[in-house]
Design a protein around this motif. Structure first.
Motif, PDB file in Angstrom:
ATOM      1  N   TYR A   1      -5.050   2.602   5.168  1.00 38.57           N
ATOM      2  CA  TYR A   1      -5.032   2.830   4.108  1.00 38.57           C
ATOM      3  C   TYR A   1      -6.293   2.534   3.356  1.00 38.57           C
ATOM      4  O   TYR A   1      -6.526   2.536   2.277  1.00 38.57           O
ATOM      5  CB  TYR A   1      -4.063   1.824   3.209  1.00 38.57           C
ATOM      6  CG  TYR A   1      -2.688   2.252   3.226  1.00 38.57           C
ATOM      7  CD1 TYR A   1      -1.541   3.060   2.756  1.00 38.57           C
ATOM      8  CD2 TYR A   1      -1.595   1.789   4.163  1.00 38.57           C
ATOM      9  CE1 TYR A   1      -0.548   3.938   3.054  1.00 38.57           C
ATOM     10  CE2 TYR A   1      -0.277   1.526   4.258  1.00 38.57           C
ATOM     11  CZ  TYR A   1       0.337   3.375   4.239  1.00 38.57           C
ATOM     12  OH  TYR A   1       1.907   3.543   4.634  1.00 38.57           O
TER      13      TYR A   1
ATOM     14  N   GLY B   1      -1.302   5.737  -5.193  1.00 41.78           N
ATOM     15  CA  GLY B   1      -2.747   5.629  -4.374  1.00 41.78           C
ATOM     16  C   GLY B   1      -3.199   4.283  -6.029  1.00 41.78           C
ATOM     17  O   GLY B   1      -3.495   3.887  -7.261  1.00 41.78           O
ATOM     18  N   PHE B   2      -3.600   3.002  -5.429  1.00 41.39           N
ATOM     19  CA  PHE B   2      -4.266   2.554  -6.264  1.00 41.39           C
ATOM     20  C   PHE B   2      -5.859   3.512  -7.014  1.00 41.39           C
ATOM     21  O   PHE B   2      -6.384   3.514  -6.611  1.00 41.39           O
ATOM     22  CB  PHE B   2      -4.953   0.856  -5.957  1.00 41.39           C
ATOM     23  CG  PHE B   2      -4.172  -0.146  -5.191  1.00 41.39           C
ATOM     24  CD1 PHE B   2      -2.969  -0.881  -6.272  1.00 41.39           C
ATOM     25  CD2 PHE B   2      -4.009  -0.226  -4.091  1.00 41.39           C
ATOM     26  CE1 PHE B   2      -2.676  -1.453  -5.575  1.00 41.39           C
ATOM     27  CE2 PHE B   2      -2.795  -0.843  -3.121  1.00 41.39           C
ATOM     28  CZ  PHE B   2      -1.718  -2.122  -4.723  1.00 41.39           C
TER      29      PHE B   2
ATOM     30  N   PHE C   1       0.918  -0.995   0.051  1.00 41.24           N
ATOM     31  CA  PHE C   1      -0.045  -0.121   0.727  1.00 41.24           C
ATOM     32  C   PHE C   1       0.840   1.351  -0.324  1.00 41.24           C
ATOM     33  O   PHE C   1       0.647   2.627  -0.621  1.00 41.24           O
ATOM     34  CB  PHE C   1      -0.476  -0.544   1.008  1.00 41.24           C
ATOM     35  CG  PHE C   1      -2.827  -1.034   0.943  1.00 41.24           C
ATOM     36  CD1 PHE C   1      -3.334  -0.538   0.137  1.00 41.24           C
ATOM     37  CD2 PHE C   1      -2.144  -2.113   1.337  1.00 41.24           C
ATOM     38  CE1 PHE C   1      -3.860  -1.060  -0.021  1.00 41.24           C
ATOM     39  CE2 PHE C   1      -3.374  -2.864   1.504  1.00 41.24           C
ATOM     40  CZ  PHE C   1      -4.491  -2.083   0.429  1.00 41.24           C
ATOM     41  N   GLU C   2       2.113   1.077   0.723  1.00 41.53           N
ATOM     42  CA  GLU C   2       3.255   2.308   0.738  1.00 41.53           C
ATOM     43  C   GLU C   2       3.677   2.650  -0.760  1.00 41.53           C
ATOM     44  O   GLU C   2       3.653   3.748  -1.560  1.00 41.53           O
ATOM     45  CB  GLU C   2       3.912   2.429   2.058  1.00 41.53           C
ATOM     46  CG  GLU C   2       4.808   3.358   2.127  1.00 41.53           C
ATOM     47  CD  GLU C   2       6.429   2.690   3.400  1.00 41.53           C
ATOM     48  OE1 GLU C   2       6.773   1.352   2.155  1.00 41.53           O
ATOM     49  OE2 GLU C   2       5.886   3.230   4.109  1.00 41.53           O
TER      50      GLU C   2
ATOM     51  N   ALA D   1       2.040   1.921  -3.715  1.00 40.22           N
ATOM     52  CA  ALA D   1       0.816   2.458  -4.604  1.00 40.22           C
ATOM     53  C   ALA D   1       0.909   3.905  -4.104  1.00 40.22           C
ATOM     54  O   ALA D   1       0.658   4.893  -5.417  1.00 40.22           O
ATOM     55  CB  ALA D   1      -0.555   1.564  -4.391  1.00 40.22           C
ATOM     56  N   ALA D   2       1.004   4.484  -2.945  1.00 39.95           N
ATOM     57  CA  ALA D   2       0.487   5.628  -2.289  1.00 39.95           C
ATOM     58  C   ALA D   2       1.132   6.799  -2.720  1.00 39.95           C
ATOM     59  O   ALA D   2       1.282   7.700  -3.083  1.00 39.95           O
ATOM     60  CB  ALA D   2       0.203   5.780  -0.565  1.00 39.95           C
TER      61      ALA D   2
END
Length: 258
Positions: A159, A125-126, A117-118, A120-121
């Motif tokens: 997230y 982001g997704f 998630f980090e 992607a951020a």
């Protein structure tokens, strides 16, 4: 309530019509391949339709693993499939919780999810909400047992990931369906999608083999109770093609309404 099915990716809207489905779920590529999705000719039609779309990520994705040859391509592939899901107007992309090997510390798997998630951020982001799905087997799985799920959410909750509850997976994974919705919501605060599936195998078997509602080892009224309690959209991932899935959709609608 929006109820539909997992269908072949060739003609999702045609498949929805054949099943009288409000919702479709499909893969953007071969689910066993490491392949980025290609643009779809029906993307505009999918976005404009009244059918809700969900995308299932490839099975090969495992962002929890300590094996960098799998973990790093997995998080990149999840990013590209989330972008592909956004292109067709999907409401979410479903991805299995993943696992670490038996000799490895599962805590590292939870932290690897955080890193995904980090990662992607940092790229904005997704593109589509990620819905993590509970899985049926594996003692070192990150989302089979709900106590592990709680540790996963401790790592990634900031997230705001979504959650997909699979009834077959919970049954085969050894989790009581009667209390599953309340326990999951206490952990995640949400259930975004239900995979309403019967199971060919016994409770806590660890085996992921779906069956049509009322044909397997789960009391079908228990599946109905889960659907009612969750109040989330429903996808059946059951066998039997149009006839089998249409019957499962009708079964649920007759008991929980449209």
């Amino acid at each position: 309530m929006r109820i539909g099915a997992h269908v072949d990716s060739t003609d999702p809207l045609g498949a929805a019509t054949a099943r009288d489905a409000d919702t479709v779920q499909f893969f953007l590529t071969d689910p066993q391949a490491w392949k980025d999705p290609a643009p779809r000719d029906d993307a505009e039609a999918l976005r404009a339709s009244g059918v809700d779309v969900y995308i299932h990520a490839p099975y090969r994705i495992n962002v929890a693993t300590l094996n960098n040859r799998i973990r790093i391509p997995s998080r990149k592939l999840l990013m590209t499939h989330a972008a592909g899901a956004a292109a067709v107007g999907a409401k979410g992309i479903i991805v299995h919780g993943g696992h670490v090997e038996k000799v490895e510390d599962i805590a590292t798997g939870f932290d690897n999810w955080r890193k995904a998630f980090e990662y992607a951020a940092k790229a904005g982001g997704f593109a589509t909400p990620v819905l993590i799905e509970n899985t049926a087997g594996g003692d070192n799985a990150c989302a089979r047992r709900f106590d592990a799920l709680a540790r996963l959410w401790d790592a990634i909750g900031e997230y705001e990931p979504g959650f997909c509850l699979d009834t077959c997976h919970a049954h085969a994974g050894g989790e009581d369906l009667l209390t599953a919705v309340d326990r999951i919501k206490a952990i995640t605060g949400r259930i975004d999608l239900i995979h309403a599936n019967d199971s060919k195998d016994d409770f806590d078997s660890g085996r992921d083999r779906h069956d049509n509602l009322g044909s397997g080892r789960i009391d079908p009224e228990l599946v109905v109770a889960v659907v009612r309690a969750a109040g989330a959209p429903v996808v059946v991932e059951t066998p039997g093609g149009v006839e089998g899935q249409a019957a499962d959709i009708t079964f649920l609608r007759d008991r929980v309404g449209r």
